[in-house]
Structure formats: C-alpha cells, structure tokens
Design an enzyme around this catalytic site. Structure first.
Site, PDB file in Angstrom:
ATOM      1  N   ASP A  35       7.308  -0.800  -2.256  1.00 54.60           N
ATOM      2  CA  ASP A  35       7.198  -1.121  -0.832  1.00 54.60           C
ATOM      3  C   ASP A  35       7.162  -2.637  -0.678  1.00 54.60           C
ATOM      4  O   ASP A  35       6.498  -3.353  -1.429  1.00 54.60           O
ATOM      5  CB  ASP A  35       5.918  -0.487  -0.248  1.00 54.60           C
ATOM      6  CG  ASP A  35       5.941  -0.461   1.267  1.00 54.60           C
ATOM      7  OD1 ASP A  35       6.020   0.644   1.831  1.00 54.60           O
ATOM      8  OD2 ASP A  35       5.868  -1.549   1.885  1.00 54.60           O
ATOM      9  N   ILE A  36       7.868  -3.135   0.333  1.00 54.94           N
ATOM     10  CA  ILE A  36       7.978  -4.579   0.549  1.00 54.94           C
ATOM     11  C   ILE A  36       6.647  -5.177   1.048  1.00 54.94           C
ATOM     12  O   ILE A  36       6.432  -6.387   0.930  1.00 54.94           O
ATOM     13  CB  ILE A  36       9.128  -4.854   1.545  1.00 54.94           C
ATOM     14  CG1 ILE A  36       9.702  -6.236   1.353  1.00 54.94           C
ATOM     15  CG2 ILE A  36       8.708  -4.597   2.979  1.00 54.94           C
ATOM     16  CD1 ILE A  36      11.013  -6.461   2.099  1.00 54.94           C
ATOM     17  N   ASN A  90       3.862   9.690   6.256  1.00 57.30           N
ATOM     18  CA  ASN A  90       3.586   9.435   7.668  1.00 57.30           C
ATOM     19  C   ASN A  90       4.658  10.148   8.482  1.00 57.30           C
ATOM     20  O   ASN A  90       5.857   9.977   8.220  1.00 57.30           O
ATOM     21  CB  ASN A  90       3.607   7.932   7.956  1.00 57.30           C
ATOM     22  CG  ASN A  90       2.469   7.200   7.284  1.00 57.30           C
ATOM     23  OD1 ASN A  90       1.375   7.750   7.119  1.00 57.30           O
ATOM     24  ND2 ASN A  90       2.704   5.971   6.874  1.00 57.30           N
ATOM     25  N   GLY A  96       2.121   6.263  12.212  1.00 53.72           N
ATOM     26  CA  GLY A  96       2.567   5.038  11.551  1.00 53.72           C
ATOM     27  C   GLY A  96       3.959   5.097  10.972  1.00 53.72           C
ATOM     28  O   GLY A  96       4.378   4.163  10.278  1.00 53.72           O
ATOM     29  N   GLN A  97       4.710   6.182  11.228  1.00 49.64           N
ATOM     30  CA  GLN A  97       6.074   6.224  10.692  1.00 49.64           C
ATOM     31  C   GLN A  97       6.939   5.201  11.413  1.00 49.64           C
ATOM     32  O   GLN A  97       6.975   5.166  12.653  1.00 49.64           O
ATOM     33  CB  GLN A  97       6.691   7.625  10.833  1.00 49.64           C
ATOM     34  CG  GLN A  97       8.046   7.728  10.134  1.00 49.64           C
ATOM     35  CD  GLN A  97       8.643   9.128  10.144  1.00 49.64           C
ATOM     36  OE1 GLN A  97       8.090  10.060  10.729  1.00 49.64           O
ATOM     37  NE2 GLN A  97       9.792   9.266   9.495  1.00 49.64           N
ATOM     38  N   HIS A 103      10.218   9.658   3.444  1.00 49.14           N
ATOM     39  CA  HIS A 103       9.756   8.903   2.273  1.00 49.14           C
ATOM     40  C   HIS A 103       8.319   9.244   1.970  1.00 49.14           C
ATOM     41  O   HIS A 103       7.489   9.360   2.868  1.00 49.14           O
ATOM     42  CB  HIS A 103       9.903   7.386   2.488  1.00 49.14           C
ATOM     43  CG  HIS A 103       9.295   6.886   3.763  1.00 49.14           C
ATOM     44  ND1 HIS A 103       9.933   7.020   4.974  1.00 49.14           N
ATOM     45  CD2 HIS A 103       8.127   6.263   4.019  1.00 49.14           C
ATOM     46  CE1 HIS A 103       9.187   6.494   5.927  1.00 49.14           C
ATOM     47  NE2 HIS A 103       8.070   6.029   5.387  1.00 49.14           N
ATOM     48  N   HIS A 105       4.986   7.827   0.285  1.00 45.70           N
ATOM     49  CA  HIS A 105       4.288   6.656  -0.236  1.00 45.70           C
ATOM     50  C   HIS A 105       3.449   7.124  -1.430  1.00 45.70           C
ATOM     51  O   HIS A 105       2.690   8.087  -1.306  1.00 45.70           O
ATOM     52  CB  HIS A 105       3.305   6.091   0.793  1.00 45.70           C
ATOM     53  CG  HIS A 105       3.911   5.550   2.048  1.00 45.70           C
ATOM     54  ND1 HIS A 105       4.037   4.195   2.291  1.00 45.70           N
ATOM     55  CD2 HIS A 105       4.406   6.172   3.147  1.00 45.70           C
ATOM     56  CE1 HIS A 105       4.574   4.020   3.499  1.00 45.70           C
ATOM     57  NE2 HIS A 105       4.803   5.184   4.035  1.00 45.70           N
TER      58      HIS A 105
HETATM   59  P1  AMP Z   1       6.344   4.212   7.282  1.00 48.11           P
HETATM   60  O1  AMP Z   1       5.595   3.200   8.106  1.00 48.11           O
HETATM   61  O2  AMP Z   1       5.516   5.355   6.760  1.00 48.11           O
HETATM   62  O3  AMP Z   1       7.609   4.675   7.983  1.00 48.11           O
HETATM   63  O4  AMP Z   1       6.789   3.461   5.961  1.00 48.11           O
HETATM   64  C1  AMP Z   1       7.850   2.557   5.920  1.00 48.11           C
HETATM   65  C2  AMP Z   1       7.550   1.622   4.790  1.00 48.11           C
HETATM   66  O5  AMP Z   1       8.734   0.964   4.437  1.00 48.11           O
HETATM   67  C3  AMP Z   1       6.509   0.535   5.129  1.00 48.11           C
HETATM   68  O6  AMP Z   1       5.385   0.669   4.254  1.00 48.11           O
HETATM   69  C4  AMP Z   1       7.279  -0.751   4.913  1.00 48.11           C
HETATM   70  O7  AMP Z   1       6.485  -1.775   4.347  1.00 48.11           O
HETATM   71  C5  AMP Z   1       8.391  -0.323   3.988  1.00 48.11           C
HETATM   72  N1  AMP Z   1       9.591  -1.119   4.032  1.00 48.11           N
HETATM   73  C6  AMP Z   1      10.230  -1.590   5.137  1.00 48.11           C
HETATM   74  N2  AMP Z   1      11.344  -2.274   4.772  1.00 48.11           N
HETATM   75  C7  AMP Z   1      11.409  -2.230   3.416  1.00 48.11           C
HETATM   76  C8  AMP Z   1      12.313  -2.766   2.455  1.00 48.11           C
HETATM   77  N3  AMP Z   1      13.412  -3.466   2.801  1.00 48.11           N
HETATM   78  N4  AMP Z   1      12.064  -2.539   1.146  1.00 48.11           N
HETATM   79  C9  AMP Z   1      10.967  -1.834   0.777  1.00 48.11           C
HETATM   80  N5  AMP Z   1      10.087  -1.300   1.633  1.00 48.11           N
HETATM   81  C10 AMP Z   1      10.294  -1.502   2.942  1.00 48.11           C
END
Ligand code: AMP
Ligand code: ZN
Length: 117
Positions: A35-36, A90, A96-97, A103, A105
């Site tokens: 995760d970024i 999520n 929080g999605q 995906h 986590h």
């Molecule tokens: P959610 O909020 O459950 O939809 O999770 C989306 C996740 O994607 C968040 O934890 C972000 O930090 C992560 N995210 C967004 N952009 C990227 C990216 N380019 N590379 C890796 N993770 C990312």
C-alpha cells in the site's frame, strides 16, 4: 462488464503495469503489492487481476477467484513472517472504500486493536 479491465481504474492499471507498484507476489489470477500509504509495518493489498467492484461482487461473480485472493492473503502473511495479522475488505464509502476494484488489505507487524475504528 464484470471482470473486464476498466480504463479509469487505478488497480486495473497496476495489473496492466501502466502504473508502478511494489509487487510482492503475483499469481495467474492475483497481484499483491505494498500500500502506498501504509497503516502498519506490513500493509499489502491483494487484488484479483479481473475487475470486480468490491468483495461482495467478487464473491458473487467469481467465487473461485475470491478464494484465490483469500489464499494469497495467507501467502503474504507467511512471506512477511506474520504470526497475527488482519485481513480487511472495506466495502462502501462509509467504510472507507476509495478504490472500486476489490482488494484485501493485509495488515500486521504491530498490535492491532479490536474492535477496529
Ligand atoms: P480502500 O480505502 O479500502 O479502498 O483502499 C485503497 C487503498 O489503496 C488505500 O489504502 C490507499 O493507500 C491505496 N492506494 C491508493 N493508490 C495506490 C497506489 N498507486 N499504489 C498502492 N496503493 C495505493
Ligand atoms: Zn479495476
């Protein structure tokens, strides 16, 4: 259509390689990448390569693929040597999605409070 790559989907772009990611595992059907914006020492996202909007849609449309994602969460935890960890999907903006490609986590490497916030 369910499963087809979406032009405007960030995670479809990661699957296609057009946006970079730190990939930790890849199978025929899944990708796992860091995760970024990590919320724990280990914070890896496991996604199906096929586009499904959330975990419920994935499970309904492609249960074998949902099982592949779950199996990969365990593989990530093993590789990261996590005894305890949390797997979170999520689902919905109120939870929080923010990315509408299913995906999981995988979070670990620190104490994880229960219940989560
Ligand atoms: P959610 O909020 O459950 O939809 O999770 C989306 C996740 O994607 C968040 O934890 C972000 O930090 C992560 N995210 C967004 N952009 C990227 C990216 N380019 N590379 C890796 N993770 C990312
Ligand atoms: Zn997608």
């Amino acid at each position: 259509m369910a499963g087809e790559p979406q032009d405007d989907c960030l995670f479809c772009k990661i699957v296609a390689g057009s946006i970079p990611a730190t990939i930790v595992r890849e199978t025929e059907t899944t990708v796992a990448f860091r995760d970024i914006n990590p919320q724990a020492p280990t914070h890896v996202l496991v996604i199906p390569k096929a586009h499904h909007t959330d975990a419920a849609a994935l499970a309904a449309a492609a249960p074998e693929l949902a099982a592949d994602v779950l199996r990969e969460t365990q593989a990530v935890a093993d590789e990261e040597k996590l005894d305890s960890y949390r797997v979170v999907f999520n689902t919905g903006s109120g939870a929080g999605q923010t990315v509408w490609h299913a995906h999981a986590h995988v979070l670990g490497g620190r104490g994880l409070n229960w219940p989560p916030g």
